[in-house]
Design an enzyme around this catalytic site. Structure first.
Site, short mmCIF file in Angstrom:
data_model
loop_
_atom_site.label_atom_id
_atom_site.label_comp_id
_atom_site.label_asym_id
_atom_site.label_seq_id
_atom_site.Cartn_x
_atom_site.Cartn_y
_atom_site.Cartn_z
N HIS A 224 111.23 108.89 46.24
CA HIS A 224 112.16 107.85 45.75
C HIS A 224 111.49 107.17 44.56
O HIS A 224 110.33 106.74 44.64
CB HIS A 224 112.41 106.86 46.89
CG HIS A 224 112.95 105.53 46.47
ND1 HIS A 224 114.14 105.38 45.80
CD2 HIS A 224 112.46 104.27 46.64
CE1 HIS A 224 114.37 104.09 45.60
NE2 HIS A 224 113.36 103.40 46.09
N TYR A 258 118.04 98.79 42.86
CA TYR A 258 117.65 97.48 43.37
C TYR A 258 116.49 96.95 42.52
O TYR A 258 115.78 97.71 41.86
CB TYR A 258 117.28 97.52 44.86
CG TYR A 258 116.06 98.34 45.22
CD1 TYR A 258 114.77 97.82 45.10
CD2 TYR A 258 116.19 99.64 45.71
CE1 TYR A 258 113.65 98.55 45.45
CE2 TYR A 258 115.07 100.39 46.07
CZ TYR A 258 113.81 99.85 45.93
OH TYR A 258 112.70 100.58 46.27
N ASP A 550 129.86 107.03 80.32
CA ASP A 550 130.85 107.25 81.37
C ASP A 550 131.07 108.75 81.51
O ASP A 550 130.95 109.51 80.55
CB ASP A 550 132.16 106.51 81.09
CG ASP A 550 132.84 106.93 79.79
OD1 ASP A 550 132.19 107.61 78.96
OD2 ASP A 550 134.01 106.56 79.59
#
Length: 818
Positions: A224, A258, A550
């Site tokens: 990255h 960012y 379940d």
């Protein structure tokens, strides 16, 4: 009290956090080993930018991040802060992103994350470098911020060592020592370290380390890009060397960027470049590791960053006066679904995994792992991060690489809840697949199965029903994605006529042997000691009484049970409880079998002539099963219905699947039979109040709170979780909402408000043709009564809704028993 000897392999942010959490719980015989120096070991932590954002599509990941930021805030280090609450600011430059920020605000609201939506001027007031003309607004989360990762590591390690833990550098673990299916320690290049517990916290080396113990850890080391600019003139002297940053972390997700401060410079992270999977075997482990030189920092590739720089300067014009001064391609871990990997090796007792964990979630993962290891049960729901959540086909090299690369590409994308994996596809198809394609099936994928969502061939049916008065309000663009009004027609036709559903992807296990009944009685809440032919709905709980899953259990023979389950974590749970004496055999029979759910008021009319079995209520009662034939095909019929209509689940071997389909559709043609898909199925089950494990309820909920008391028999001698149930006092209840506006639609995870207060959140929803409105399940305070009006925040709109009793449709169960 004697505690286990624990060895943690990896002294990065996860291993150090885990040592702190374990020693705080009294496990003082803890040894942390790392192949590198302490504490800049050369892994991902050593170069991590330290962003911690709590808001996430996953409730679990939000909780992990929230704990991380609060814990790091409390840490002390002699060199300065470990966490700086500079806040987070996500900006939108497109309408789609601005709408998505409203959706994120809803997630934050429903989970107690402090937040506010801001206009452009307010965004610039927080981050003066932004050009206000480029943005539409932003989402501000003031408690988010920056972790000083290496200080946080050392601060936690120091506390752990004060309680007795050891941290040993330059220890290359070459082997896990095991005996009789349990760990006994690890062998390093310098000797053996004894252990009862070994925890793999090796970061992007995790997959390679897992291979040593025969375990596939599904992650890909991915590079990255991270760059640091030359000094930004307007930031000169603003941040002291100690403070380092005062502007909020800025995310420009429309361009995969960012930004965070490093004094008077900006760090820029970029996800817009091509995926760069890394071969950890080619990394240099022998070089002297420093903050500048380490195996996890690869050479910067400027060509991949060119677009990032252009877009950065467009948002933050002052950057145009500077340049990238330094950069690197840092390695960290990506998984097929973007979540961490946690749990214990099923076949090697005592070997635990905490992998693919970013700094953002590190302390939260460590706390949860410590709870799991010490108490036997994690404190929060972890089914989305469970080591055994993946199907076998999802553990192949090709699948892991392809899907993890997609995860990287989509980190900052606007992801619709029904967006589908792009590749690989058509890995698992039912025997009916070609017939479904011929009918224009539009497929969703889950568990690598292709599942029809709706059928284009039912377009004429839609037109006919609309002509007869069926009203289907137009949807907004977001909720209309991956949806068709045809699905509403399919649901309506199921209620009025007959439809066939492909239930093949429903996970099925066979439990057999003399100990099968005893095992099921111990694992589940309902009484399964019934006659051959019985079908029972039941739950599996954890030791604290929370709902794990379940099941629908059919007793096919005296010692043979077919278990309808929810996925690989159920297989894992059952496997871990198999008796050692070999008295129970467990097989996954899903792929070897197939199933058609034939439901609707005309189902008996269609199926009756095809089988010698008496299909009347006297012949095959509700919740009973029987072996019979349909034409020449041997089948098992189960009179159950997840859509709440008369009908059967019809099971046979996969080899007979196509013939079964053709027989049923030929017989059903005079009666208007249709194939129907998952969207109709989901709407019908919500009308009937039927819950979906993992979506509507998790281990954080009790059966009573989920409205499933009927599946619990406290009169049984024992079952896992029984002792804990009386001590669990739930303050919330799963309720049904009916939205007031027929055109209103929600999709799940939206916050629910009463007055000015957010009091709960939606789990799942579907538009009901039977009542002509959207119905939703939502967790609300237990004292909320039927008829209460609430509000649901959906994107940029707020809808009125009313709490109603469930099931909304056919509460007397007359339709299913007719």
């Amino acid at each position: 009290m004697t505690t286990p000897k624990a060895v943690i392999v990896g002294a990065g942010i996860v291993g150090s956090s885990l040592a702190d959490e374990l020693t705080a719980r009294g496990w003082t015989d803890v040894t942390v080993l790392d192949r590198g120096p302490l504490f800049a070991t050369g892994g991902s932590t050593s170069h991590a930018p330290g962003l911690v954002f709590a808001t996430n599509p996953s409730k679990t990941m939000t909780e992990l991040a929230s704990y991380t930021l609060e814990k790091f805030s409390s840490l002390e280090h002699p060199d300065g802060w470990c966490f700086n609450h500079v806040g987070g600011l996500e900006v939108a430059t497109t309408e789609a992103r601005w709408t998505d920020l409203h959706r994120k605000a809803g997630w934050a609201a429903s989970r107690g994350v402090e937040h506010e939506l801001l206009d452009p001027a307010e965004c610039v007031a927080l981050h003066p470098l932004i050009d206000p003309d480029t943005i539409l607004g932003g989402l501000h989360t003031p408690r988010d911020g920056l972790a000083k990762a290496l200080r946080a590591v050392e601060a936690q390690a120091t506390r752990a060592m004060a309680r007795g833990a050891r941290f040993l550098p330059h220890q290359d673990v070459v082997e896990v020592v095991e005996s009789n299916g349990a760990v006994r320690g690890v062998r390093t290049t310098t000797g053996i370290v004894d252990a009862d517990i070994v925890v793999c916290c090796t970061g992007f080396w995790g997959r390679e380390f897992g291979r040593r113990v025969g375990l596939t850890i599904p992650l890909v080391p991915m590079a990255h890009q991270y760059a640091i600019t030359t000094p930004v003139a307007s930031r000169a002297g603003v941040n002291s060397p100690l403070a380092e940053a005062s502007l909020p972390i800025l995310r420009h997700q429309d361009q995969d960027l960012y930004f965070r401060e490093h004094g008077d410079r900006l760090g820029i992270g970029y996800y817009g470049h091509r995926p760069m999977p890394s071969d950890v075997g080619a990394l240099d482990y022998d070089a002297v590791i420093s903050l500048d030189e380490m195996p996890s920092k690869l050479a910067f590739t400027p060509g991949d960053f060119e677009e990032a720089w252009l877009q950065s300067a467009a948002l933050l014009p002052e950057l145009g006066d500077g340049k990238v001064e330094e950069g690197f391609n840092g390695i960290f871990s990506f998984t097929p679904d973007g979540h961490s990997v946690m749990g214990e090796h099923r076949e090697l007792s005592g070997f635990w995994v905490a992998e693919a964990v970013w700094v953002t979630h590190s302390a939260g993962v460590a706390r949860t792992m410590a709870e799991w290891m010490v108490d036997g049960t994690p404190g929060i729901d972890v089914h989305e991060t469970d080591l055994y959540r993946f199907e076998d086909a999802a553990l192949t090299d090709d699948f892991i690489l392809t899907t993890s690369s997609q995860s990287f590409v989509e980190v900052y994308d606007v992801i619709h809840p029904h967006d589908q994996r792009k590749a690989p596809r058509q890995v698992r198809t039912s025997p009916f697949y070609e017939r479904q394609v011929a009918l224009g099936a539009q497929f969703w994928e889950a568990g690598l199965w292709e599942r029809p969502a709706w059928f284009e061939s039912n377009g004429a049916l839609l037109d006919s029903l609309i002509a007869d008065g069926l009203e289907i309000p137009a949807r907004d663009a977001w909720s209309a994605r991956h949806w068709s009004p045809i699905a509403v027609a399919e649901a309506a036709w199921t209620r009025s006529h007959v439809a066939a559903y492909d239930m093949t992807p429903l996970t099925r296990y066979e439990l057999s042997g003399p100990g099968a009944l005893d095992l099921l009685q111990r694992l589940t809440t309902n009484n399964l000691d019934k006659s051959v032919g019985s079908v029972t709905y039941t739950l599996m709980l954890d030791e604290k009484g929370g709902v794990r899953s379940d099941l629908t259990v059919a007793r096919l023979r005296e010692q043979t049970f077919q278990v309808g389950a929810n996925g690989p974590t159920d297989f894992d749970w059952i496997s871990r409880h198999l008796p050692d004496d070999g008295s129970v055999s467990l097989r996954d029979i899903t792929g070897a079998t197939c199933c058609i759910g034939l439901w609707g008021p005309l189902a008996r009319t269609v199926l009756g002539p095809l089988t010698p079995l008496d299909l009347t209520n006297d012949g095959l009662r509700y919740f009973r099963s029987a072996a019979t034939t349909i034409g020449s095909i041997p089948v098992t019929l189960m009179r159950v219905s997840y859509v709440g209509e008369l009908g059967w689940e019809i099971y046979t071997s996969a080899e007979y699947g196509r013939a079964l389909w053709d027989l049923i559709f030929d017989a059903g043609a005079p009666h208007g039979i249709i194939a129907a898909g998952r969207i109709a199925f989901n709407s019908l089950r919500i009308e009937k109040g039927y819950r979906s494990a993992g979506t509507d309820m998790t281990i954080e909920h009790t059966p009573s709170a989920a409205g499933l008391d009927f599946a619990v028999r406290m009169s049984k001698d024992t079952f896992i979780g029984k002792e804990a149930l009386p001590q669990r006092d739930s303050t919330s209840q799963l309720r049904t909402l009916r939205l007031a506006d027929p055109a209103a639609v929600v999709l799940g995870k939206e916050p629910v408000s009463f007055g000015d207060d957010v009091v709960g959140y939606v789990t799942s929803a579907g538009w009901s043709p039977t009542v002509g409105a959207c119905l939703a399940f939502a967790w609300l305070p237990s004292d909320v009564s039927d008829g209460t009006e609430v509000h649901v925040a959906y994107l940029e709109t707020t809808y009125r809704a009313t709490v109603v009793a469930d099931p909304v449709v056919d509460p007397e169960m007359k339709r299913i028993r007719r």
